[in-house]
Design a protein around this motif. Structure first.
Motif, PDB file in Angstrom:
ATOM      1  N   TRP A 110      17.193 -14.289  45.165  1.00 16.47           N
ATOM      2  CA  TRP A 110      17.399 -15.515  44.393  1.00 16.47           C
ATOM      3  C   TRP A 110      16.312 -16.540  44.671  1.00 16.47           C
ATOM      4  CZ3 TRP A 110      20.016 -15.838  40.223  1.00 16.47           C
ATOM      5  CH2 TRP A 110      21.159 -15.055  40.028  1.00 16.47           C
ATOM      6  N   GLU A 111      15.840 -16.602  45.919  1.00 14.77           N
ATOM      7  CA  GLU A 111      14.764 -17.531  46.260  1.00 14.77           C
ATOM      8  C   GLU A 111      13.464 -17.140  45.572  1.00 14.77           C
ATOM      9  OE1 GLU A 111      15.655 -19.249  50.698  1.00 14.77           O
ATOM     10  OE2 GLU A 111      15.092 -17.135  50.533  1.00 14.77           O
ATOM     11  N   TYR A 168      25.417 -16.435  47.850  1.00 19.07           N
ATOM     12  CA  TYR A 168      25.562 -15.268  46.991  1.00 19.07           C
ATOM     13  C   TYR A 168      24.480 -14.192  47.169  1.00 19.07           C
ATOM     14  CZ  TYR A 168      28.999 -18.077  44.520  1.00 19.07           C
ATOM     15  OH  TYR A 168      30.087 -18.837  44.208  1.00 19.07           O
ATOM     16  N   SER A 169      23.544 -14.388  48.054  1.00 16.79           N
ATOM     17  CA  SER A 169      22.500 -13.368  48.160  1.00 16.79           C
ATOM     18  C   SER A 169      22.263 -12.963  49.600  1.00 16.79           C
ATOM     19  CB  SER A 169      21.199 -13.891  47.549  1.00 16.79           C
ATOM     20  OG  SER A 169      20.720 -14.991  48.284  1.00 16.79           O
ATOM     21  N   THR A 170      21.613 -11.838  49.750  1.00 11.34           N
ATOM     22  CA  THR A 170      21.260 -11.334  51.064  1.00 11.34           C
ATOM     23  C   THR A 170      19.744 -11.290  51.194  1.00 11.34           C
ATOM     24  OG1 THR A 170      21.346  -9.068  50.218  1.00 11.34           O
ATOM     25  CG2 THR A 170      23.352  -9.936  51.235  1.00 11.34           C
ATOM     26  N   THR A 171      19.278 -11.062  52.407  1.00 11.82           N
ATOM     27  CA  THR A 171      17.841 -11.045  52.662  1.00 11.82           C
ATOM     28  C   THR A 171      17.174  -9.917  51.893  1.00 11.82           C
ATOM     29  OG1 THR A 171      18.162 -11.970  54.861  1.00 11.82           O
ATOM     30  CG2 THR A 171      16.081 -10.832  54.442  1.00 11.82           C
ATOM     31  N   PHE A 172      16.129 -10.272  51.178  1.00 14.89           N
ATOM     32  CA  PHE A 172      15.373  -9.298  50.384  1.00 14.89           C
ATOM     33  C   PHE A 172      14.096  -8.884  51.118  1.00 14.89           C
ATOM     34  CE2 PHE A 172      12.318  -8.359  46.889  1.00 14.89           C
ATOM     35  CZ  PHE A 172      12.976  -7.271  46.347  1.00 14.89           C
TER      36      PHE A 172
END
Length: 253
Positions: A110-111, A168-172
């Motif tokens: 998301w970032e 809502y997101s995890t590390t990509f």
């Protein structure tokens, strides 16, 4: 460029400054803008020497005159693409250094998607604001309130993205120590390149004022909120001193 600014009335000078801002924020070529400003300076000077008002040259509505000029000029898409890319790269460099200082560089999906979008949206919001300010007679107070409101909107965009990303997101992507060092070196290199390109020390001085106090205070016995407060105060003082120095230098030049 003909030096006639001292001879022009304050009204004419304000109009030329507003016109320059309006055309620039409308995406016009800088060289074409300066050609138009130079030509208008001459016409306005001649009109004033003949005891005629600004309206004699531009008509009763400065806004309509600006819009008419803008419509006759082409948009500098490539030029503005260059500015936008430089802004995004610069903002990304700030982001990288901030993450490196606060525990290491990692990005969520998301970032990676959201930050460029929020950055581009902020640029266009500011462009619309500058056009409005240039084409309307606003007091200093109203201009300040408008710019302050825009700043709040920009901060809210990025803050909302951070909150949303955290929920809502995890590390990509997560960099190791070597990756962190390389990323920071690249970020610093970008600040230097932007400084050389813009012929200004701002892109180097501001990161130093923002991050150096925090890095140095982490080496002391101060922890937690005390560290944060001291770092913020030192940063604010440094920025104020730098702004004051820049203003004095501009006035004396």
């Amino acid at each position: 460029m003909l030096d006639v600014n001292q001879a022009l009335s304050k009204e004419s000078q304000n109009f030329l400054e507003n016109l320059r801002l309006y055309l620039f924020s409308s995406g016009k070529k800088t060289a074409e803008i300066e050609d138009i400003i130079e030509e208008l300076e001459v016409h306005l000077l001649e009109a004033e020497r003949n005891k005629k008002s600004v309206e004699h040259i531009i008509g009763k509505s400065p806004k309509e005159y600006m819009e008419q000029l803008s419509d006759e000029m082409s948009i500098d898409f490539m030029g503005w693409l260059k500015y936008i890319v430089m802004i995004l790269i610069g903002a990304f460099s700030y982001w990288v250094i901030a993450k490196a200082i606060n525990g290491g560089i990692e990005f969520s999906l998301w970032e990676i998607i959201g930050y460029p979008f929020a950055g581009i949206l902020s640029v266009f919001i500011y462009m619309m604001c500058f056009r409005y300010m240039a084409s309307h007679k606003l007091s200093k107070v109203k201009q300040g309130v408008l710019l302050y409101g825009l700043g709040i909107i920009s901060i809210a965009l990025f803050a909302g993205l951070i909150i949303f990303s955290g929920i809502y997101s995890t590390t990509f992507i997560k960099l190791d120590n070597t990756g962190n060092i390389i990323a920071v070196i690249l970020a610093i290199s970008i600040f230097i390149l932007i400084s050389l390109w813009s012929k200004s020390w701002v892109s180097i001085i501001i990161p130093i004022l923002l991050y150096a106090p925090e890095v140095l205070l982490k080496q002391t016995h101060y922890q937690g909120n005390v560290n944060l407060i001291l770092s913020s105060l030192i940063t604010m003082l440094g920025i104020l001193l730098y702004c004051g120095y820049t203003i004095r230098k501009t006035k004396s030049s």
